[in-house]
Design an enzyme around this catalytic site. Structure first.
Site, mmCIF file in Angstrom:
data_model
loop_
_atom_site.group_PDB
_atom_site.id
_atom_site.type_symbol
_atom_site.label_atom_id
_atom_site.label_comp_id
_atom_site.label_asym_id
_atom_site.label_seq_id
_atom_site.Cartn_x
_atom_site.Cartn_y
_atom_site.Cartn_z
ATOM 1 N N ARG A 128 15.847 9.727 -19.531
ATOM 2 C CA ARG A 128 14.600 9.296 -20.177
ATOM 3 C C ARG A 128 14.738 9.580 -21.673
ATOM 4 N NH1 ARG A 128 9.733 12.798 -19.022
ATOM 5 N NH2 ARG A 128 10.234 13.466 -21.133
ATOM 6 N N HIS A 149 7.508 11.357 -21.927
ATOM 7 C CA HIS A 149 6.933 10.857 -20.678
ATOM 8 C C HIS A 149 6.044 9.637 -20.934
ATOM 9 C CE1 HIS A 149 5.002 10.721 -16.818
ATOM 10 N NE2 HIS A 149 3.825 10.871 -17.384
ATOM 11 N N TYR A 193 10.637 19.628 -25.423
ATOM 12 C CA TYR A 193 11.309 20.427 -24.396
ATOM 13 C C TYR A 193 12.693 19.879 -24.019
ATOM 14 C CZ TYR A 193 8.999 16.614 -21.979
ATOM 15 O OH TYR A 193 8.558 15.369 -21.627
HETATM 16 C C1 LIG Z 1 1.321 12.424 -6.821
HETATM 17 C C2 LIG Z 1 1.308 12.283 -8.309
HETATM 18 N N1 LIG Z 1 1.300 13.397 -9.083
HETATM 19 C C3 LIG Z 1 1.299 13.293 -10.434
HETATM 20 C C4 LIG Z 1 1.287 12.058 -11.025
HETATM 21 C C5 LIG Z 1 1.249 11.945 -12.562
HETATM 22 N N2 LIG Z 1 2.580 11.500 -13.036
HETATM 23 C C6 LIG Z 1 2.815 10.211 -13.338
HETATM 24 S S1 LIG Z 1 4.419 9.943 -13.747
HETATM 25 C C7 LIG Z 1 4.807 11.571 -13.542
HETATM 26 C C8 LIG Z 1 6.216 12.058 -13.717
HETATM 27 C C9 LIG Z 1 7.051 11.660 -12.553
HETATM 28 O O1 LIG Z 1 8.383 12.037 -12.758
HETATM 29 P P1 LIG Z 1 9.522 11.205 -12.082
HETATM 30 O O2 LIG Z 1 9.200 10.948 -10.645
HETATM 31 O O3 LIG Z 1 10.800 11.901 -12.362
HETATM 32 O O4 LIG Z 1 9.454 9.784 -12.817
HETATM 33 P P2 LIG Z 1 9.712 9.478 -14.361
HETATM 34 O O5 LIG Z 1 8.374 9.508 -15.035
HETATM 35 O O6 LIG Z 1 10.657 10.496 -14.886
HETATM 36 O O7 LIG Z 1 10.311 8.100 -14.380
HETATM 37 C C10 LIG Z 1 3.689 12.306 -13.177
HETATM 38 C C11 LIG Z 1 3.690 13.763 -12.947
HETATM 39 C C12 LIG Z 1 1.268 10.906 -10.191
HETATM 40 N N3 LIG Z 1 1.257 9.672 -10.690
HETATM 41 N N4 LIG Z 1 1.295 11.045 -8.844
#
Ligand SMILES: Cc1ncc(C[n+]2csc(CCOP(=O)(O)OP(=O)(O)O)c2C)c(N)n1
Ligand SMILES: [Mg+2]
Length: 357
Positions: free
Chosen positions: A258, A262, A270
């Site tokens: 990434r 975020h 971080y």
């Molecule tokens: C069950 C749930 N918890 C929290 C979130 C909020 N959230 C959206 S994206 C994200 C990060 C997810 O990380 P990852 O699965 O590694 O995907 P990335 O964003 O790195 O592509 C979070 C915590 C959510 N959408 N669903």
């Protein structure tokens, strides 16, 4: 069930992988065009966000374009794709117009959801891309359910879903893998390992290599360079062939990074700068440009880049002049249309609306 490890194909910027087995010159150009379009749209959307024209927040897949471009390119039109917040190339491969995507981000009436949802939670049903459920990774269950339907109906179709490394810590991930393997469903799980889930690094997410989970649930696991669109295409193509032949699901781990925060609000302090620097040398678009430049005759990558940018500019102009949605249409397409059934007839209140068809 062996777990294969396909080492990242391009270990360094100078190490360009061999010609792939199934892609024509035009296909290879199309992969580059798709990735350029994803980057062009997202960069434009980011600046529109900073101008206050994109409400809410903005999520992008900068540096991860090869994952959704390569994987979606390997799927047939009848297949179904579940794209998440870093997978814009899936929509582009399926033909959703840049203007509609930019209008979507700005909440305009001409956006994919007609202004009902800003940002990345959209699907385009006519093009076989299913709208994203925000709870992660619920789309794994949606894809598994669609694959179950394809199998029960005897249809030669497959479903593919993307999801992140962080979402593998949720129960839905395990339920989907287990059920898909037990039922030998035609579904492809693309784990987009971009090293972080918001600010949480991999080491705080799992104590085993994530690809080991494939063996644990009884399906092949393939690790692939997620910054290589052609490698993504090849592994997805093989997984699809297997799914259609009744061989069941595959877990693909696309290793990537990434490169942005975020979301737009996150300065990602971080993330160690050296890590970003290492990955910057492995940019997926630059890799594909080097490949096409090395062809005989060489492909004009600069002209393609200019053409895509011009398309993004024109799409932005149109999206900016598109109207906002009419508030009177807010519930259109949200509720089923039908006769109201009075309460007290023994039926539950939620069955009060009969479906039209
Ligand atoms: C069950 C749930 N918890 C929290 C979130 C909020 N959230 C959206 S994206 C994200 C990060 C997810 O990380 P990852 O699965 O590694 O995907 P990335 O964003 O790195 O592509 C979070 C915590 C959510 N959408 N669903
Ligand atoms: Mg992640």
């Amino acid at each position: 069930m062996a777990t294969q490890t396909a080492q990242p194909a391009a270990a360094t910027a100078d190490d360009v992988p061999d010609v792939p087995a199934h892609l024509t010159r035009d296909d290879r150009v199309e992969l580059l065009r798709t990735m350029l379009m994803m980057r062009g749209i997202e960069q434009r959307a980011m600046s529109l966000y900073r101008q206050g024209k994109v409400p809410g927040s903005f999520y992008d897949g900068y540096g991860q374009e090869a994952v959704s471009a390569g994987a979606t390119f390997a799927m047939a039109a009848a297949d179904r794709i579940c794209a998440l917040h870093r997978d814009l190339a899936a929509h582009i491969v399926r033909g959703t117009e840049p203007e509609r995507i930019l209008a979507q981000y700005m909440g305009r009436a001409t956006g994919v959801t007609g202004g009902r949802d800003g940002n990345v939670h959209f699907g385009d049903r006519d093009r076989g891309v299913v709208g994203m459920v925000s709870m992660l990774p619920d789309m794994m269950l949606v894809a598994t359910g669609m694959a179950m339907a394809f199998k029960l109906r005897g249809e030669a179709r497959a479903a593919l879903t993307f999801f992140g490394d962080g979402s593998t810590s949720r129960g839905d991930f395990h339920e989907a893998l287990n059920w898909a393997a037990v039922q030998r469903l035609p579904v492809i799980f693309v784990l987009e390992n971009n090293q972080y889930a918001y600010s949480t690094p991999l080491a705080r997410q799992f104590a085993v290599e994530p690809i080991e989970r494939a063996r644990a649930y009884g399906m092949p696991g393939v690790r692939v360079d997620g910054n290589d669109a052609e490698a993504m295409f090849e592994v997805t193509r093989a997984a699809r062939a297997r799914a259609i032949d009744g061989g069941g699901p595959t877990l693909i781990e696309a290793v990537t990074m990434r490169m942005h925060g975020h979301a737009a609000h996150d300065d990602m302090r971080y993330v160690p700068p050296q890590l970003l620097e290492r990955w910057r040398e492995r940019d997926p678009i630059e890799l594909q440009q080097r490949r096409l430049t090395a062809l005989a005759p060489p492909f004009d990558v600069a002209a393609l880049s200019d053409a895509v940018q011009a398309e993004v500019d024109a799409a932005t102009e149109r999206a900016l002049t598109a109207p906002m949605p009419d508030p009177a249409t807010a519930t259109d397409g949200v509720f089923a249309v039908g006769e109201a059934v009075p309460l007290g007839d023994g039926r539950a209140p939620w069955s009060g609306f009969a479906r039209e068809s």
